[in-house]
Design a protein around this motif. Structure first.
Motif, PDB file in Angstrom:
ATOM      1  N   ALA A 134       0.841  -1.208   0.000  1.00  9.28           N
ATOM      2  CA  ALA A 134       0.000   0.000   0.000  1.00  9.28           C
ATOM      3  C   ALA A 134       0.872   1.252   0.000  1.00  9.28           C
ATOM      4  N   VAL A 135       1.904   1.244   0.838  1.00  6.32           N
ATOM      5  CA  VAL A 135       2.824   2.390   0.904  1.00  6.32           C
ATOM      6  C   VAL A 135       3.499   2.577  -0.460  1.00  6.32           C
ATOM      7  N   ALA A 136       3.933   1.457  -1.056  1.00  2.80           N
ATOM      8  CA  ALA A 136       4.596   1.530  -2.366  1.00  2.80           C
ATOM      9  C   ALA A 136       3.652   2.111  -3.418  1.00  2.80           C
ATOM     10  N   THR A 137       2.408   1.668  -3.405  1.00  6.55           N
ATOM     11  CA  THR A 137       1.436   2.175  -4.382  1.00  6.55           C
ATOM     12  C   THR A 137       1.269   3.682  -4.235  1.00  6.55           C
ATOM     13  N   LEU A 138       1.133   4.143  -2.988  1.00  4.00           N
ATOM     14  CA  LEU A 138       0.904   5.572  -2.745  1.00  4.00           C
ATOM     15  C   LEU A 138       2.111   6.403  -3.189  1.00  4.00           C
ATOM     16  N   VAL A 139       3.308   5.905  -2.880  1.00  2.54           N
ATOM     17  CA  VAL A 139       4.512   6.632  -3.299  1.00  2.54           C
ATOM     18  C   VAL A 139       4.643   6.584  -4.830  1.00  2.54           C
ATOM     19  N   GLY A 140       4.237   5.460  -5.419  1.00  2.00           N
ATOM     20  CA  GLY A 140       4.249   5.330  -6.880  1.00  2.00           C
ATOM     21  C   GLY A 140       3.317   6.348  -7.542  1.00  2.00           C
ATOM     22  N   ILE A 141       2.168   6.581  -6.928  1.00  8.30           N
ATOM     23  CA  ILE A 141       1.225   7.574  -7.473  1.00  8.30           C
ATOM     24  C   ILE A 141       1.846   8.975  -7.396  1.00  8.30           C
ATOM     25  N   LEU A 142       2.528   9.235  -6.293  1.00  6.10           N
ATOM     26  CA  LEU A 142       3.214  10.523  -6.146  1.00  6.10           C
ATOM     27  C   LEU A 142       4.203  10.714  -7.308  1.00  6.10           C
ATOM     28  N   HIS A 143       4.950   9.649  -7.600  1.00  9.79           N
ATOM     29  CA  HIS A 143       5.934   9.694  -8.689  1.00  9.79           C
ATOM     30  C   HIS A 143       5.239   9.929 -10.037  1.00  9.79           C
TER      31      HIS A 143
END
Ligand SMILES: [Zn+2]
Length: 199
Positions: A134-143
C-alpha cells in the motif's frame, strides 16, 4: 455544514465542492484527506488498525487477509502528513526536510517494479503485498503525478491542510474553498486591520 456532511469531507465530499484530482492521483488525495486537524481524532479514517484496514481494503490497497498493526498505522499516518507537507509546499516552494526524509525512509521497504500487460502497457506495481504494498502504491502515485505534472496542482490548503486539486489556469488557488478557509482568513485579516485602525 452539518456534522454528517463534515464526516464525509475528503471522501464523499470535496472541500469547497471542487472537482477531485484526476486519475490515480485521486487516491493519494483521499489518503491525505483521510484526516483533518480541525476534526476530532476519532474521525481519522486510518487512525486505528481496524479503521486503517477497512479504508485500505475499500481502496484495494491491501488484500482481505492482510494484517494492519499499530506500527502500520503509525507509518501510514507519518506518510500521510509527509505527503500533506509536500502538497502544502506546492504553494510555497521547498518542503521541509523532515517530510522528504519520512518518504525516503518509508519507501526503502516499499518497493515498486515495472509490470507489463499483454498490450505492452507498463505500470508501476508494488512487489510486496500488505501495508508495504500500500505504501509503495501511494509513493508510486506521487511519482506518476510528478511525471504528468498533475502533482503541482495538488495543493495543501494554507489554513486547514486539506489537499485540493487546483484547476485554475495560473495555478493560483491557495485555499481549499474560498467559502470556508478563504473567507475565514480574509475575516481574520479584516478584524486585524479594524483593531489596528481603532487604536
Ligand atoms: Zn482549507
Amino acid at each position: 455544514m452539518e456534522v454528517r456532511d463534515k464526516r464525509r469531507l475528503g471522501e464523499q465530499i470535496e472541500p469547497g465542492g471542487r472537482p477531485k484530482a484526476p486519475g490515480r492521483l485521486e487516491l493519494l488525495q483521499r489518503f491525505v484527506n483521510s484526516y483533518n486537524h480541525d476534526f476530532p481524532r476519532e474521525w481519522d479514517r486510518i487512525g486505528t488498525p481496524d479503521r486503517a484496514k477497512a479504508w485500505l481494503r475499500q481502496k484495494r490497497l491491501v488484500a482481505p487477509g492482510d494484517r494492519v498493526s499499530d506500527a502500520d498505522v503509525a507509518r501510514l499516518r507519518e506518510l500521510r502528513e509527509a505527503i500533506r507537507a509536500l502538497a502544502i509546499a506546492n504553494q510555497r516552494g521547498q518542503p521541509e526536510a523532515a517530510a522528504t526524509d519520512v518518504i525516503r525512509t518509508l519507501s526503502a521497504t516499499a518497493q515498486l517494479g515495472v509490470a507489463i500487460d499483454d498490450t505492452g502497457r507498463t505500470a508501476l506495481e508494488p512487489t510486496r503485498g500488505g501495508v508495504d504494498g500500500a505504501v509503495a502504491t501511494l509513493v508510486g502515485i506521487l511519482h506518476e503525478a510528478q511525471l504528468t505534472g498533475h502533482w503541482l496542482r495538488l495543493k495543501g490548503c494554507r489554513r486547514c491542510g486539506y489537499a485540493f486539486f487546483d484547476r485554475s489556469k495560473n495555478r493560483s488557488a491557495a485555499w481549499c474553498a474560498m467559502s470556508i478557509c478563504g473567507n475565514r482568513t480574509k475575516n481574520r485579516a479584516y478584524y486585524r486591520r479594524r483593531r489596528t485602525s481603532e487604536r
